[in-house]
Write an enzyme that holds these catalytic residues in place. Structure first.
Site, PDB file in Angstrom:
ATOM      1  CD  GLU A 169      11.449 -30.052   1.052  1.00 29.61           C
ATOM      2  OE1 GLU A 169      12.555 -30.253   1.579  1.00 29.61           O
ATOM      3  OE2 GLU A 169      10.781 -30.932   0.493  1.00 29.61           O
ATOM      4  CG  HIS A 410       9.249 -43.951  -2.547  1.00 33.24           C
ATOM      5  ND1 HIS A 410      10.608 -43.872  -2.377  1.00 33.24           N
ATOM      6  CD2 HIS A 410       8.810 -42.671  -2.547  1.00 33.24           C
ATOM      7  CE1 HIS A 410      10.983 -42.606  -2.251  1.00 33.24           C
ATOM      8  NE2 HIS A 410       9.911 -41.850  -2.361  1.00 33.24           N
ATOM      9  CG  HIS A 411       6.689 -44.253  -8.642  1.00 33.85           C
ATOM     10  ND1 HIS A 411       5.544 -44.114  -9.390  1.00 33.85           N
ATOM     11  CD2 HIS A 411       6.915 -45.587  -8.546  1.00 33.85           C
ATOM     12  CE1 HIS A 411       5.091 -45.314  -9.728  1.00 33.85           C
ATOM     13  NE2 HIS A 411       5.888 -46.219  -9.227  1.00 33.85           N
ATOM     14  CD  GLU A 505      12.104 -34.509   4.105  1.00 28.84           C
ATOM     15  OE1 GLU A 505      12.113 -35.678   3.693  1.00 28.84           O
ATOM     16  OE2 GLU A 505      12.122 -33.521   3.340  1.00 28.84           O
TER      17      GLU A 505
END
Lengths: 700, 700
Positions: A169, A410-411, A505
């Site tokens: 990232e 969502h996990h 994000e």
């Protein structure tokens, strides 16, 4: 379900010589292979007479289980073959993909042990891998380091990020190869649970441009049961060499013959568009492993997600800082009143999705544990089946089903993979029981088992284990914070997409520079689709502190263009429903745009500067075009010759206004309709940090 | 299902003092607690006025997540309470167990953080643990080392084995405490995948005898979510201190408050029989977690197992040395002709089991992968569901069911726990589908995930995960090469038994000295039942090389005695069916003996020398007695006062002949019947390395 159009020509002969040449089908690439004076394998490669890879070593340092595999080889034989096949994608940028290459399989012998190197030369580049066939004298061994080199021919311009065992990232740095070392410290941004490589190393896919105009991309294909490859960079010699991600013992790959390494790939062209158009990595992956793929469908979705990033909600249900799975009784804790994944709020999203034709609604923060997520070391933080008290799984299933929408699971694992694997079957059974068919997985944090890394062999096996297990339950997977993709979605097409890069994000955190998305398709996306989560139309927004305004590094229109330029079969409309209500006309493009394609045309491309792509929707006569630019204003030339000849079409053009600018006036846009045909060439202005989005339909 | 006979007296008051005393209900034990000058917690203990534990430190070194927890504490308060309860076992050495103790809960404060130490003093010893209650200032942290000390009062005689993170299959060394260091190297036998502790350390349960006649046993109870405790031994000061097993980061326990450590236990008596009779460790474990235990049944079984040890068969189906799961096609390989787990052979065992009343037949080597088992590093060696071509799962299910017998599953993991956990649900579903209800698990090799150890927190969580998952499928578990037990079979009674020590298999390898089984009940068995696999009646046998004869360190009769002295709800008759046919009269004892008990009486005991135990079969009026001696001849005094008074009984006595000797004449035995009553005292001769076995029934 697979229609294979096979045009196979296969020639096979064995030549016991020590210096070998292999040419691509069109003759533009020539690969040279030989054993040097130490009897080490060496290769080099030219493209149209220009050196791309100078003589570069191959082989392995061995940690245990067998002798060193770096020298004292003898050439046992060479097998040559060719293949020209066309195969059909389950989903993708195009319906049919041609797989056309010449192959040379080099068999090397070292004291009775056989190691083979398989080279495949396509018209757009090279793939090669090591193979350890079944044999008596070689069984299980552990690699200390793969010695593969990619010695470059010059001080190229490089689009790079720091090598790191745990995160991809980072932002990209654009520099000369020789400058990588000096810029490394600055490039190594602070990221949660990072593990930068101590020496000067960069990640793949690595994009380069040579002074003599060659575009070169190095990556890998079919990363299975092996650590990910980063690249040590020797800034003096312009040499790259493999740097595999170690495991908890310090080993870099347990090999159990028969076994193959992933393919090392080098895509080359004098036209940057061919890099983006390359299907070399997909071609080097195995065909789809599933017999039935009818349940695998591209997905357009919205989510209870961005509202947390803009400070309008929280993942956690309480502000209690210390919770424990199976111990904390949430019904006795004070709710914080900001928990976004509550039944009522999710129903609003379901209503919105149903109204506007979205397939799914992602809901993050639905299950207990989020209070302690991030930072703390907890093996058993999440159980993936226990909702917060205000999230009614059954009611939402009923409500969503009644509206033809699905809730997306969502996990978040918190990188506690041992915990996740223990609960995986239970988690998927829960999903099946409640009508889910897709899951977003997350791996934020330090990997459990301790000592393993996000990009190591253990984790690479894990990601595939999840994809395969999901397939048993007919579930689709979208993994975040996982190793970057290597084309495995061909083999496991239910692994729809991944994050594995700095995505939207970050617009709500440290921001993304306008050039970011002109680089990503040349780097991260070379391996596979990204869940980039575009669609932030309210590009200026307040975050946590209303006095502190954030903004995306794009114009509003550029966000629309991403649905075409950032290819994915899984596309989110990430902004808030109320934003889309406010920009209903622009939102129309997001509603219209396809997520699966019959064909794609890279119209313009220059890494770090601009990209323009056109695509035809799969199974219907609609075309969509996206164009993006970096921080510089530009005029895109959009040649519509890909349209069928002799018919009239209506193009709806979403464009930056004349005064638009990503920084100063990002949400200024125009929408206009024009008549077009295959002869039309649009000259389209893009604002600094801007874009253009076009939808084309047949005129009634 | 649980009949709890509760006689509960509970008193509670808080005293804010710095030096505290706690007495056992009968007053024989006195525990002293205080903070020393560094404000570190310190305890000491006396038994009947004699010092057992000299002042010993308590606390923790912290690796991360909070401040050090070793000094600067202040006493926040003391809570005292008492309990006297009787609870019923699901299975066990006795039907009812009394839980009677006085408790002192010490609350310590350190800059706003609370750590509690809970002491429980029973009439047979001490248990204490650390507790970290839910609180704002203490959440997740990692231990560097637990500082708990057990400072002994003298240079005791010690029955010890080397501390090791990965194996408990050492022999016991008997020496003075001061000699441990000098003998460590010799005691550290070579064992597959061992990791001896670098400094002088020993394992628990640690058995000791003081010069003044006290028997002292140190172990732990309820080892949950924490590393196992070994003990550093300071041979100069006679000090023991906790040495926890590290994880892959070097940490020694991730704690997530609220959390408790396991209980540290010190059982003490001036009569060695009380050590064996102690139920302190079971009492410190939580009650049974399952509502329905009707499916949990003690098991007497035979197995396709010993024949491999004596060289009459192999686990592997071929002699091919390099196989790979999912790749190797066994149907194309040459069978070696010695594979024991073939359908025909297993049917013979099923026939034998049915004829003689055994519940199950263990079959090892039924599934593919055994060719590469041991030594090689393979994450994915076994899949637990793919039989060898000559093992017909379905047919054997049908055949066994028709005879009222079950085949026992075998899951050898090769210590690749990541692989096992990934396949666990599938493996249990396979078992359910084919009618299995019990599994023997094995963990031979280096633990995967890499960097973890057999006795570490990760693995301790794994073993419980297997037990709990098995319970979901109503499966019973018998784990080999796992951490030694700590009484968790009270809480999870489907975890029937474990190996976790040097068992009968070593009779076929390096041998077991006659004293071994006079020590095991005082050490390994203190934590829980052992699958010792006794019953080797052909005590002299050829192994691999027929010219090279092996022999067990026992007489034939001693092997019978083990069914009583080596308590387990899971008992194997390990020898070959043809052996039992040949010794049919002696075999009758194995057929008759119970595997579950209403009550037990330790008649005679001295660690390292002899043990004589009598037990009453659960739910029926039959009694069984076992007596064993070490290498010395002895006469056991068997007082039958435990029999109900006033009735006549027939005792069948299986005894060594007058000339019997474990080494020179091991298989010489006599069987005789005598009339007995509660007034009878048998004087029973045991040969060197011999034993005695008695079954008692009511005279018709």
């Amino acid at each position: 379900m697979y229609k294979l159009l096979v045009f196979l020509i296969c020639t096979l002969y064995i030549v016991p010589l020590s210096a070998q040449e292999l040419k691509s089908p069109d003759g533009s690439f020539v690969l040279f292979f030989s054993l040097n004076e130490q009897k080490s394998p060496v290769y080099s490669m030219k493209y149209k007479g220009r050196q791309v890879i100078k003589p570069s070593r191959l082989g392995f340092e061995i940690l245990s289980g067998t002798a060193q595999m770096k020298e004292f080889f003898e050439l046992q034989g060479i097998e040559r073959s060719s293949k020209d096949t066309t195969w059909q994608t389950v989903w993708g940028e195009q319906r049919l993909i041609r797989n056309h290459y010449n192959e040379m399989l080099v068999s090397l012998l070292q004291e009775g042990r056989v190691m083979k190197i398989r080279f495949r030369l396509f018209n757009d580049g090279l793939g090669f891998r090591y193979e350890f066939p079944e044999q008596d004298k070689l069984s299980a061994f552990i690699i200390r380091e793969e010695l593969t080199e990619f010695n470059l021919a010059g001080d190229h311009k490089v689009f790079w990020m720091p090598g790191d065992y745990d995160t991809n990232e980072y932002l990209y740095t654009t520099s000369k190869f020789s400058e990588i070392g000096a810029l490394m410290k600055k490039a190594t941004l602070r990221i949660k649970s990072q593990h930068p490589i101590a020496n000067t190393a960069v990640q793949t896919p690595l994009m380069m441009k040579s002074d003599n105009g060659l575009y070169i991309n190095i990556h890998e294909a079919a990363l299975v049961d092996y650590p990910a490859m980063h690249l040590n960079a020797d800034v003096k010699t312009f040499g790259l060499s493999a740097h595999l991600v170690p495991d908890a013992w310090g080993g870099k790959g347990d090999i159990n013959a028969p076994a193959n390494t992933p393919w090392r790939t080098v895509v080359v062209s004098s036209d940057a568009r061919n890099i983006l158009a390359s299907k070399l990595i997909l071609n080097l992956n195995d065909p789809c492993r599933y017999d039935d793929v009818s349940w695998i469908k591209p997905v357009k979705y919205i989510g209870v997600w961005w509202q947390m990033f803009v400070g309008k909600g929280t993942w956690n249900y309480t502000d209690h800082e210390n919770v424990k799975l199976g111990v904390t009784d949430y019904s006795r804790l004070q709710p914080n009143g900001t928990h976004a994944a509550n039944t009522q709020n999710v129903k609003k999203y379901i209503d919105f999705a149903a109204k506007h034709g979205f397939d799914q609604v992602l809901v993050e923060g639905w299950n207990v544990g989020w209070e302690d997520w991030g930072g703390k070391v907890r093996e058993n933080l999440f159980d993936f089946v226990t909702p917060y008290p205000d999230f009614d799984v059954k009611e939402l299933q009923r409500y969503a089903a009644g509206k033809g929408v699905k809730v997306m699971m969502h996990h978040e694992t918190g990188a506690s993979v041992s915990n996740y694997e223990r609960r995986l079957d239970t988690a998927f059974r829960f999903m099946r029981e409640y009508g889910y068919n897709a899951v977003k997985t997350g791996y934020v944090g330090w990997i459990r088992p301790k000592g393993e890394h996000h990009d190591g062999q253990f984790m690479n096996n894990h990601y595939l284990h999840v994809a395969r297990t999901a397939a048993k339950y007919k579930m689709m997977v979208n993994s975040h914070e996982a190793v970057r993709p290597t084309g495995l979605h061909r083999t496991y097409p239910n692994w729809l997409a991944q994050e594995s890069a700095r995505g939207t994000e970050f617009e709500a955190m440290s921001g993304l520079p306008p050039e970011h998305t002109t680089i990503l398709p040349f780097t991260r996306l070379m391996g596979g689709p990204m869940d980039y989560t575009p669609g932030i139309l309210q590009t200026i927004f307040s975050y946590h502190n209303p006095a502190k305004t954030k903004q995306a590094g794009t114009t509003l229109v550029k966000q629309l263009a991403y649905y075409v330029t950032m290819y994915s079969p899984l596309q989110m409309a990430a902004d808030l429903p109320e934003t889309y209500d406010r920009f209903a006309d622009a939102f129309q493009f997001i509603k219209d745009v396809a997520v699966d394609w019959d064909d794609s045309w890279i119209l313009e491309a220059e890494p770090g500067d601009y990209i323009t792509i056109a695509r035809k929707a799969r199974g219907r006569n609609e075309w969509f075009i996206g164009g993006v630019t970096d921080e510089n204003r530009r005029t895109a030339t959009i040649d519509l010759r890909f349209l069928p000849r002799g018919r009239q079409y209506t193009a709806t053009i979403y464009e930056d206004s004349g005064t638009a600018h990503w920084k100063t006036n990002p949400m200024s846009y125009r929408i206009r309709k024009v008549k077009v045909s295959s002869k039309t060439v649009l000259k389209q202005a893009l604002a600094p940090g801007g874009g253009v989005a076009v939808s084309i339909k047949e005129t009634d």
